[in-house]
Motif scaffolding. Structure first.
Motif, short mmCIF file in Angstrom:
data_model
loop_
_atom_site.label_atom_id
_atom_site.label_comp_id
_atom_site.label_asym_id
_atom_site.label_seq_id
_atom_site.Cartn_x
_atom_site.Cartn_y
_atom_site.Cartn_z
N ALA A 63 0.83 -1.21 0.00
CA ALA A 63 0.00 0.00 0.00
C ALA A 63 0.86 1.26 0.00
CB ALA A 63 -0.93 0.00 1.21
N LEU A 64 1.94 1.26 0.76
CA LEU A 64 2.82 2.44 0.82
C LEU A 64 3.50 2.69 -0.52
CD1 LEU A 64 4.33 1.87 4.37
CD2 LEU A 64 2.81 3.73 3.68
N GLY A 65 3.91 1.63 -1.21
CA GLY A 65 4.52 1.80 -2.52
C GLY A 65 3.54 2.37 -3.53
N ILE A 66 2.30 1.89 -3.48
CA ILE A 66 1.28 2.41 -4.40
C ILE A 66 0.97 3.86 -4.07
CG2 ILE A 66 -1.14 2.18 -5.07
CD1 ILE A 66 -0.75 -0.87 -4.82
N ILE A 67 0.85 4.18 -2.79
CA ILE A 67 0.59 5.58 -2.39
C ILE A 67 1.72 6.48 -2.86
CG2 ILE A 67 0.47 7.12 -0.38
CD1 ILE A 67 -1.10 4.87 1.04
N ALA A 68 2.96 6.05 -2.69
CA ALA A 68 4.10 6.86 -3.12
C ALA A 68 4.07 7.08 -4.63
CB ALA A 68 5.41 6.20 -2.70
N ALA A 69 3.75 6.02 -5.38
CA ALA A 69 3.68 6.15 -6.84
C ALA A 69 2.55 7.07 -7.26
CB ALA A 69 3.51 4.77 -7.47
N VAL A 70 1.40 6.96 -6.60
CA VAL A 70 0.25 7.81 -6.94
C VAL A 70 0.56 9.28 -6.67
CG1 VAL A 70 -2.11 8.39 -6.25
CG2 VAL A 70 -1.51 6.03 -6.74
N PHE A 71 1.18 9.58 -5.54
CA PHE A 71 1.51 10.97 -5.24
C PHE A 71 2.60 11.51 -6.18
CE2 PHE A 71 -0.95 10.50 -1.39
CZ PHE A 71 -1.49 11.77 -1.25
N THR A 72 3.49 10.64 -6.62
CA THR A 72 4.49 11.07 -7.61
C THR A 72 3.80 11.42 -8.93
OG1 THR A 72 6.15 9.65 -6.58
CG2 THR A 72 6.60 10.40 -8.82
N ILE A 73 2.82 10.61 -9.32
CA ILE A 73 2.07 10.88 -10.55
C ILE A 73 1.25 12.15 -10.42
CG2 ILE A 73 0.19 10.02 -12.01
CD1 ILE A 73 1.29 7.17 -11.43
N ILE A 74 0.61 12.35 -9.26
CA ILE A 74 -0.17 13.58 -9.04
C ILE A 74 0.73 14.80 -9.14
CG2 ILE A 74 -1.49 14.88 -7.33
CD1 ILE A 74 -2.64 12.19 -6.37
N ALA A 75 1.91 14.74 -8.53
CA ALA A 75 2.85 15.86 -8.61
C ALA A 75 3.27 16.12 -10.05
CB ALA A 75 4.08 15.59 -7.74
N ARG A 76 3.51 15.04 -10.81
CA ARG A 76 3.91 15.19 -12.22
C ARG A 76 2.79 15.82 -13.03
NH1 ARG A 76 7.97 16.29 -13.99
NH2 ARG A 76 6.82 17.77 -15.18
N VAL A 77 1.57 15.40 -12.81
CA VAL A 77 0.42 15.97 -13.53
C VAL A 77 0.25 17.43 -13.16
CG1 VAL A 77 -2.10 15.88 -13.74
CG2 VAL A 77 -0.77 13.78 -13.88
N TYR A 78 0.37 17.76 -11.89
CA TYR A 78 0.21 19.15 -11.45
C TYR A 78 1.29 20.04 -12.07
CZ TYR A 78 -0.23 23.24 -8.48
OH TYR A 78 -0.39 24.51 -8.02
N ILE A 79 2.52 19.55 -12.10
CA ILE A 79 3.60 20.32 -12.72
C ILE A 79 3.32 20.52 -14.20
CG2 ILE A 79 6.05 20.27 -13.35
CD1 ILE A 79 6.54 18.77 -10.69
N SER A 80 2.90 19.47 -14.88
CA SER A 80 2.62 19.56 -16.31
C SER A 80 1.46 20.50 -16.62
CB SER A 80 2.32 18.18 -16.88
OG SER A 80 3.46 17.37 -16.80
N VAL A 81 0.41 20.44 -15.81
CA VAL A 81 -0.74 21.32 -16.03
C VAL A 81 -0.35 22.77 -15.78
CG1 VAL A 81 -3.01 21.95 -15.10
CG2 VAL A 81 -2.50 19.57 -15.62
N THR A 82 0.44 23.01 -14.77
CA THR A 82 0.86 24.37 -14.47
C THR A 82 1.74 24.93 -15.58
OG1 THR A 82 0.78 23.88 -12.12
CG2 THR A 82 2.00 25.83 -12.77
N PHE A 83 2.61 24.09 -16.14
CA PHE A 83 3.45 24.53 -17.24
C PHE A 83 2.70 24.60 -18.55
CE2 PHE A 83 7.35 23.27 -14.82
CZ PHE A 83 7.98 24.49 -14.93
N GLY A 84 1.52 24.02 -18.62
CA GLY A 84 0.77 24.02 -19.86
C GLY A 84 1.21 22.92 -20.79
N GLY A 85 1.60 21.80 -20.26
CA GLY A 85 2.06 20.68 -21.08
C GLY A 85 3.47 20.31 -20.71
N CYS A 86 4.13 19.63 -21.58
CA CYS A 86 5.52 19.24 -21.33
C CYS A 86 6.40 20.46 -21.52
CB CYS A 86 5.94 18.12 -22.27
SG CYS A 86 7.64 17.61 -22.00
#
Length: 197
Positions: free
Chosen positions: A52-75
């Motif tokens: 569960a901890l590994g999945i939570i860590a991966a999910v939060f890493t993905i959420i951070a990546r999506v948030y960074i990408s959305v803020t930048f307006g893409g890649c």
């Protein structure tokens, strides 16, 4: 720094810290080889929250990546933004690479930690699968680096030049037929009808 930048940095930092904390907790709670028992031809694993901890860590890493990408307006590394600098593009690429590797490591470690079964090795001994030490920790460090690179890429963007509108100097005509109190608009000379006496 303006409030938008502070808010972005705070959100990404919190997401990265949560991902790293979950990854390090997964490393601490992973199933170790000394905790696995072999009964007949089966491995008996103790219960562990590392999956569960590994999945939570991966999910939060993905959420951070999506948030960074959305803020930048893409890649941010591939777009032609006039505010991008070579340094911000490099940091954007590093953030992407770190987050992808972190998610792969965290999910692989979580999956292997929960894997049941074993195999007979080349010497004829029955061995059980366990996650090697440091996989969860490496994923946690990379997820934290991904967040740090994302923040650094955002901070190194060149701010857009502030558009200030400067009204050009306008010369108003002056003279006997101009009323400056009415905006300097010339008016025709007044003509009075001839007076009769």
């Amino acid at each position: 720094m303006e409030s938008k930048a502070v808010g972005f940095c705070a959100v990404v930092a919190v997401l990265g810290i949560i991902a790293a904390a979950a990854g390090f907790a997964g490393e601490i709670t992973r199933v170790k080889a000394s905790e696995v028992y072999i009964v007949g031809n089966a491995c008996v694993y103790p219960s562990s929250p590392a999956l569960a901890l590994g999945i939570i860590a991966a999910v939060f890493t993905i959420i951070a990546r999506v948030y960074i990408s959305v803020t930048f307006g893409g890649c941010s590394c591939f777009r032609n933004d006039p505010n991008s600098t070579p340094l911000s593009k490099l940091l954007g690429v590093l953030s992407w690479v770190a987050s992808v590797i972190a998610v792969i490591l965290l999910l692989a470690a979580a999956g292997l930690n929960n894997r049941e079964g074993g195999q007979v090795d080349s010497y004829g001994y029955f061995t059980c699968y366990v996650v090697k030490p440091g996989i969860f920790a490496a994923g946690a460090i990379l997820s934290l680096l991904s967040a740090a690179f994302g923040i650094a890429a955002y901070v190194t963007l060149v701010p857009a030049a502030t558009q200030t509108t400067v009204n050009p100097a306008v010369a108003f005509p002056m003279g006997p037929n101009v009323d400056p109190e009415k905006g300097g608009v010339p008016f025709p000379p007044q003509q009075y009808p001839p007076q009769q006496y």
